[in-house]
Design a protein around this motif. Structure first.
Motif, PDB file in Angstrom:
ATOM      1  N   LEU A 328       0.839  -1.333   0.021  1.00 50.99           N
ATOM      2  CA  LEU A 328       0.161  -0.106   0.093  1.00 50.99           C
ATOM      3  C   LEU A 328       1.042   1.347   0.121  1.00 50.99           C
ATOM      4  CD1 LEU A 328      -2.720  -1.074   2.651  1.00 50.99           C
ATOM      5  CD2 LEU A 328      -2.904  -0.908   0.068  1.00 50.99           C
ATOM      6  N   ASN A 329       1.781   1.143   0.595  1.00 49.06           N
ATOM      7  CA  ASN A 329       2.894   2.523   0.920  1.00 49.06           C
ATOM      8  C   ASN A 329       3.533   2.685  -0.628  1.00 49.06           C
ATOM      9  OD1 ASN A 329       2.612   2.977   3.431  1.00 49.06           O
ATOM     10  ND2 ASN A 329       3.970   1.758   4.103  1.00 49.06           N
ATOM     11  N   LEU A 330       3.582   1.728  -1.240  1.00 47.31           N
ATOM     12  CA  LEU A 330       4.154   2.109  -2.850  1.00 47.31           C
ATOM     13  C   LEU A 330       3.250   2.644  -3.658  1.00 47.31           C
ATOM     14  CD1 LEU A 330       6.072  -1.154  -3.430  1.00 47.31           C
ATOM     15  CD2 LEU A 330       7.120   0.866  -3.054  1.00 47.31           C
ATOM     16  N   MET A 331       1.813   2.375  -3.269  1.00 43.21           N
ATOM     17  CA  MET A 331       0.827   2.888  -4.271  1.00 43.21           C
ATOM     18  C   MET A 331       0.116   4.164  -3.710  1.00 43.21           C
ATOM     19  SD  MET A 331      -1.237  -0.510  -5.383  1.00 43.21           S
ATOM     20  CE  MET A 331      -1.731  -0.808  -3.640  1.00 43.21           C
ATOM     21  N   LEU A 332       0.240   4.405  -2.528  1.00 37.26           N
ATOM     22  CA  LEU A 332      -0.471   5.808  -2.244  1.00 37.26           C
ATOM     23  C   LEU A 332       0.135   7.052  -2.430  1.00 37.26           C
ATOM     24  CD1 LEU A 332      -1.712   4.277   1.258  1.00 37.26           C
ATOM     25  CD2 LEU A 332      -3.015   4.707  -0.669  1.00 37.26           C
ATOM     26  N   PRO A 333       1.521   7.164  -2.413  1.00 35.47           N
ATOM     27  CA  PRO A 333       2.305   8.332  -2.538  1.00 35.47           C
ATOM     28  C   PRO A 333       2.122   8.563  -4.132  1.00 35.47           C
ATOM     29  CG  PRO A 333       3.776   6.871  -1.461  1.00 35.47           C
ATOM     30  CD  PRO A 333       2.522   5.987  -1.618  1.00 35.47           C
ATOM     31  N   ASN A 334       1.901   7.764  -5.021  1.00 31.09           N
ATOM     32  CA  ASN A 334       1.747   7.933  -6.469  1.00 31.09           C
ATOM     33  C   ASN A 334       0.351   8.022  -6.673  1.00 31.09           C
ATOM     34  OD1 ASN A 334       4.507   7.687  -6.993  1.00 31.09           O
ATOM     35  ND2 ASN A 334       4.391   5.390  -6.942  1.00 31.09           N
ATOM     36  N   LEU A 335      -0.683   7.901  -6.121  1.00 31.45           N
ATOM     37  CA  LEU A 335      -2.125   7.897  -5.963  1.00 31.45           C
ATOM     38  C   LEU A 335      -2.554   9.342  -6.508  1.00 31.45           C
ATOM     39  CD1 LEU A 335      -4.553   6.283  -6.341  1.00 31.45           C
ATOM     40  CD2 LEU A 335      -4.990   6.905  -3.923  1.00 31.45           C
ATOM     41  N   PRO A 336      -2.213  10.421  -5.842  1.00 35.06           N
ATOM     42  CA  PRO A 336      -2.431  12.015  -6.208  1.00 35.06           C
ATOM     43  C   PRO A 336      -1.886  12.421  -7.449  1.00 35.06           C
ATOM     44  CG  PRO A 336      -1.920  11.778  -3.896  1.00 35.06           C
ATOM     45  CD  PRO A 336      -1.419  10.379  -4.535  1.00 35.06           C
ATOM     46  N   VAL A 337      -0.715  11.710  -7.739  1.00 37.28           N
ATOM     47  CA  VAL A 337       0.177  12.412  -8.956  1.00 37.28           C
ATOM     48  C   VAL A 337      -0.366  11.621 -10.311  1.00 37.28           C
ATOM     49  CG1 VAL A 337       2.259  12.290 -10.063  1.00 37.28           C
ATOM     50  CG2 VAL A 337       1.962  12.691  -7.381  1.00 37.28           C
ATOM     51  N   TRP A 339      -3.507   9.895 -10.512  1.00 39.43           N
ATOM     52  CA  TRP A 339      -4.840   9.764 -10.443  1.00 39.43           C
ATOM     53  C   TRP A 339      -5.815   9.738 -11.824  1.00 39.43           C
ATOM     54  CZ3 TRP A 339      -8.044   7.090  -7.679  1.00 39.43           C
ATOM     55  CH2 TRP A 339      -9.365   7.383  -7.570  1.00 39.43           C
ATOM     56  N   ASP A 340      -5.203  10.612 -12.590  1.00 38.20           N
ATOM     57  CA  ASP A 340      -6.153  10.938 -13.835  1.00 38.20           C
ATOM     58  C   ASP A 340      -5.636   9.685 -14.813  1.00 38.20           C
ATOM     59  OD1 ASP A 340      -7.181  13.218 -12.960  1.00 38.20           O
ATOM     60  OD2 ASP A 340      -5.406  14.404 -13.798  1.00 38.20           O
ATOM     61  N   ASN A 341      -4.608   8.633 -14.496  1.00 36.24           N
ATOM     62  CA  ASN A 341      -4.241   7.790 -15.467  1.00 36.24           C
ATOM     63  C   ASN A 341      -5.168   6.680 -15.372  1.00 36.24           C
ATOM     64  OD1 ASN A 341      -3.297   5.859 -17.290  1.00 36.24           O
ATOM     65  ND2 ASN A 341      -1.035   6.298 -16.442  1.00 36.24           N
ATOM     66  N   PRO A 342      -6.036   6.188 -16.307  1.00 30.94           N
ATOM     67  CA  PRO A 342      -7.103   5.065 -15.861  1.00 30.94           C
ATOM     68  C   PRO A 342      -6.287   3.903 -15.699  1.00 30.94           C
ATOM     69  CG  PRO A 342      -7.603   6.419 -17.976  1.00 30.94           C
ATOM     70  CD  PRO A 342      -6.290   6.776 -17.451  1.00 30.94           C
ATOM     71  N   GLU A 343      -5.203   3.550 -16.543  1.00 32.51           N
ATOM     72  CA  GLU A 343      -4.533   2.385 -16.078  1.00 32.51           C
ATOM     73  C   GLU A 343      -3.767   2.098 -14.779  1.00 32.51           C
ATOM     74  OE1 GLU A 343      -1.440   2.013 -19.050  1.00 32.51           O
ATOM     75  OE2 GLU A 343      -3.149   1.713 -20.759  1.00 32.51           O
ATOM     76  N   PHE A 344      -3.160   3.382 -14.329  1.00 35.23           N
ATOM     77  CA  PHE A 344      -3.124   3.365 -12.892  1.00 35.23           C
ATOM     78  C   PHE A 344      -3.988   3.223 -11.783  1.00 35.23           C
ATOM     79  CE2 PHE A 344      -1.912   5.786  -8.945  1.00 35.23           C
ATOM     80  CZ  PHE A 344      -0.703   5.233  -8.631  1.00 35.23           C
ATOM     81  N   ARG A 345      -5.145   3.823 -12.093  1.00 33.76           N
ATOM     82  CA  ARG A 345      -6.101   3.706 -11.200  1.00 33.76           C
ATOM     83  C   ARG A 345      -6.563   2.124 -11.088  1.00 33.76           C
ATOM     84  NH1 ARG A 345      -8.583   8.315 -13.269  1.00 33.76           N
ATOM     85  NH2 ARG A 345     -10.270   6.947 -14.547  1.00 33.76           N
ATOM     86  N   GLU A 346      -6.674   1.353 -12.438  1.00 34.05           N
ATOM     87  CA  GLU A 346      -6.962   0.080 -12.399  1.00 34.05           C
ATOM     88  C   GLU A 346      -6.014  -0.844 -11.784  1.00 34.05           C
ATOM     89  OE1 GLU A 346      -8.137  -3.254 -15.859  1.00 34.05           O
ATOM     90  OE2 GLU A 346      -7.565  -1.189 -16.325  1.00 34.05           O
ATOM     91  N   ASP A 347      -4.731  -0.570 -11.861  1.00 35.15           N
ATOM     92  CA  ASP A 347      -3.673  -1.213 -11.350  1.00 35.15           C
ATOM     93  C   ASP A 347      -3.707  -1.207  -9.759  1.00 35.15           C
ATOM     94  OD1 ASP A 347      -2.852  -2.259 -13.580  1.00 35.15           O
ATOM     95  OD2 ASP A 347      -1.166  -0.821 -13.901  1.00 35.15           O
ATOM     96  N   THR A 348      -4.150   0.345  -9.492  1.00 33.57           N
ATOM     97  CA  THR A 348      -4.391   0.532  -7.892  1.00 33.57           C
ATOM     98  C   THR A 348      -5.308  -0.213  -7.342  1.00 33.57           C
ATOM     99  OG1 THR A 348      -3.366   2.602  -8.166  1.00 33.57           O
ATOM    100  CG2 THR A 348      -4.380   2.229  -6.242  1.00 33.57           C
ATOM    101  N   LEU A 349      -6.308  -0.073  -7.954  1.00 34.67           N
ATOM    102  CA  LEU A 349      -7.659  -0.837  -7.249  1.00 34.67           C
ATOM    103  C   LEU A 349      -7.286  -2.292  -7.236  1.00 34.67           C
ATOM    104  CD1 LEU A 349     -10.551  -0.313  -6.184  1.00 34.67           C
ATOM    105  CD2 LEU A 349     -11.358  -0.342  -8.662  1.00 34.67           C
ATOM    106  N   ARG A 350      -6.593  -2.765  -8.222  1.00 33.82           N
ATOM    107  CA  ARG A 350      -6.415  -4.384  -8.063  1.00 33.82           C
ATOM    108  C   ARG A 350      -5.449  -4.762  -7.050  1.00 33.82           C
ATOM    109  NH1 ARG A 350      -5.856  -4.886 -13.205  1.00 33.82           N
ATOM    110  NH2 ARG A 350      -3.808  -4.368 -13.373  1.00 33.82           N
ATOM    111  N   GLY A 351      -4.516  -3.795  -7.068  1.00 32.69           N
ATOM    112  CA  GLY A 351      -3.406  -4.200  -5.919  1.00 32.69           C
ATOM    113  C   GLY A 351      -4.212  -3.912  -4.461  1.00 32.69           C
TER     114      GLY A 351
END
Length: 532
Positions: A328-337, A339-351
């Motif tokens: 979770l710590n690897l994903m949360l710092p990059n989440l605000p940066v 967030w507009d990337n659909p692929e990143f949101r999908e990977d984050t949600l899956r993780g």
């Protein structure tokens, strides 16, 4: 031998002829004279007879009892004859009444504690035998105390044995607390349990009692003592009978530590404690103190084992939570940066979903250890259960699943719990074929009837297990050879199989493979083959 042979002959002749032959009396007299001459010659030659006979005190006491009973009945017979001679036996049935009273009086006398105690003292004093039958006493003591698994039941057994042994009507056991500066009553025949708290000595009184027995660890009669420790003991163990004799306190000392006090009083006939009594009290105190110390050490060992298990479980739990937190710590710092990337949101949600599922699975598996295993058995077809177990088999490269199933009877089992066992064995076998081996993996699942039962087998050609792990760690919780395992599956599987009345057999060779067999008792109905 000469005398015995002659007497057998003359007695048998008298029984056969049913008459007293004077010639036989002459033969008996001659044989007795010859036997006396032979015995006299032996005495002159050797000077003495060597004959060691050691009857037990119980035998002597019973013999004396029989002699007294015989004398008693002879006297009763004489009284009865006297009544007959006076012609009064038929007036009011005095003869029958006297016999009835005599039998009742004899029964009451033989059951009297006082009579038994006086008989024991008579035998000990006149036959030079010990007052106590030590072998029988210690056998009874060890049998009654060895079965007790807690302090309260042990002290209750000690009270019963001590009261019977010393003929004491009031016995109590006081033990020290964990800190060693307090005394509390654990068992007593002198005080009801509702009065134990009121009789508990204060801190200063306890310290004086323990200090007294620390310097003089011997049994002591404290009725005539006026020190504070004696007055405290008198309040702890009040007198029940004015003519009960002296009260005695016996310290329970083991390895230099006073673990408590055994107090006795109110003996039958008010007798004091002699030398043999004091020696026996020392032996009893050592025995009880040793048992108390063993129970305390066992309790401390159990606490340390529970703490060790908790620490081990916590270490695994924290380790897996730490890994989840790292993800979770690897994903949360990059989440605000991003967030507009659909692929990143999908990977984050899956993780996040995967991490939450992992945490829930971890909590569920650990929670299963806290609950008592409860089965809901019913007639179960193992063939159907095996089909369900292999439904989750995923096609893995170079891993082949082979089913070797035969007709088997139904078993009385909880299908859900048993399914957990079979599934765990199959998944473990599949994982073992993927670790540390380059040859094609193969898992063979068998089902066969053998030796009056049903055997489920799971065999693989994987990495195997070392002999040390197999003999010491396989079925212990939190012991595993997997990199991502918790070591709970085999521990839980063994519990489920044994709860069904079965057993698990394991054969493993490191580097060649492992075979697990689950042996279960059978039911009455036979199932049909559903798979090949």
């Amino acid at each position: 031998g000469l005398l015995f042979t002659v007497r057998v002959y003359t007695s048998s002749q008298a029984l056969i002829l049913r008459t007293a032959d004077p010639a036989l009396l002459v033969v008996n007299a001659c044989a007795l004279l010859a036997a006396c001459l032979v015995i006299s010659r032996t005495l002159v030659r050797t000077g003495h007879f060597e004959m060691d006979v050691y009857p037990s005190p119980a035998v002597l006491r019973n013999s004396v009892t029989l002699v007294l009973v015989g004398i008693y009945l002879v006297l009763v017979g004489l009284v009865s004859k006297l009544a007959a001679a006076l012609g009064t036996e038929n007036s009011l049935g005095i003869n029958a009444f006297l016999i009835l009273l005599s039998i009742v009086g004899l029964a009451v006398a033989l059951q009297s504690d006082r009579v038994q105690l006086h008989l024991r003292r008579f035998v000990s004093r006149n036959f030079q035998r010990p007052f106590y039958d030590y072998r029988a006493t210690w056998r009874s003591f060890t049998e009654s105390t060895a079965q007790q698994l807690d302090q309260r039941s042990l002290c209750q057994a000690v009270i019963r044995q001590t009261a019977d042994l010393f003929q004491a009507k009031s016995v109590s056991v006081w033990v020290t607390g964990e800190s060693g500066d307090s005394l509390r009553c654990v068992a007593s025949s002198a005080l009801p349990e509702s009065e134990w708290v009121e009789a508990t000595p204060d801190r200063e009184g306890t310290q004086e009692i323990l200090a007294r027995f620390r310097t003089q660890p011997d049994p002591v009669e404290f009725d005539d003592a006026t020190e504070r420790w004696a007055e405290t003991l008198k309040r702890c163990h009040p007198r029940l009978f004015e003519l009960g004799g002296q009260r005695v306190a016996v310290p329970l000392v083991s390895r230099g530590t006073c673990l408590g006090v055994l107090i006795l009083g109110d003996r039958v006939s008010g007798g004091g404690f002699g030398v043999q009594d004091i020696d026996m009290l020392r032996c009893v105190a050592d025995h009880v103190a040793g048992n108390l110390l063993t129970l305390r050490l066992s309790a401390k060992l159990l606490q340390s084992k529970e703490l060790e298990a908790f620490q081990t479980m916590a270490a695994f739990f924290v380790h897996d939570l730490k890994n989840a937190a790292s993800t979770l710590n690897l994903m949360l710092p990059n989440l605000p940066v991003h967030w507009d990337n659909p692929e990143f949101r999908e990977d984050t949600l899956r993780g996040i979903t995967k991490t939450v599922g992992h945490i829930n699975a971890l909590i569920r598996r650990l929670g299963e250890l806290r609950h008592e295993l409860k089965l809901q058995p019913r007639p179960t077809s193992l063939l159907e259960l095996m089909e369900r177990a292999v439904e989750g088999w995923k096609v893995v490269p170079d891993v082949q699943l082979i089913k070797e199933w035969r007709p088997v009877p139904k078993v009385q089992a909880d299908p859900d719990q048993l399914l957990t066992v079979v599934t765990n064995l199959i998944l473990n076998a599949r994982d073992a074929t993927l670790e540390g081996t380059s040859r094609p993996g193969k898992v063979v699942v068998g089902l066969v009837e053998r030796d009056g039962g049903v055997v489920i087998s799971v065999k693989d050609n994987g990495c195997g297990m070392s002999p040390a792990f197999l003999s010491h760690s396989l079925f212990r919780p939190f012991q595993t050879t997997k990199k991502n395992g918790l070591g709970i599956g085999m521990f839980q599987s063994k519990m489920i199989v044994e709860a069904h009345g079965g057993r698990m057999v394991v054969d493993s060779i490191q580097g060649k493979g492992t075979t697990f067999e689950v042996h279960l008792p059978v039911g009455t109905e036979r199932s049909e083959i559903r798979g090949q």
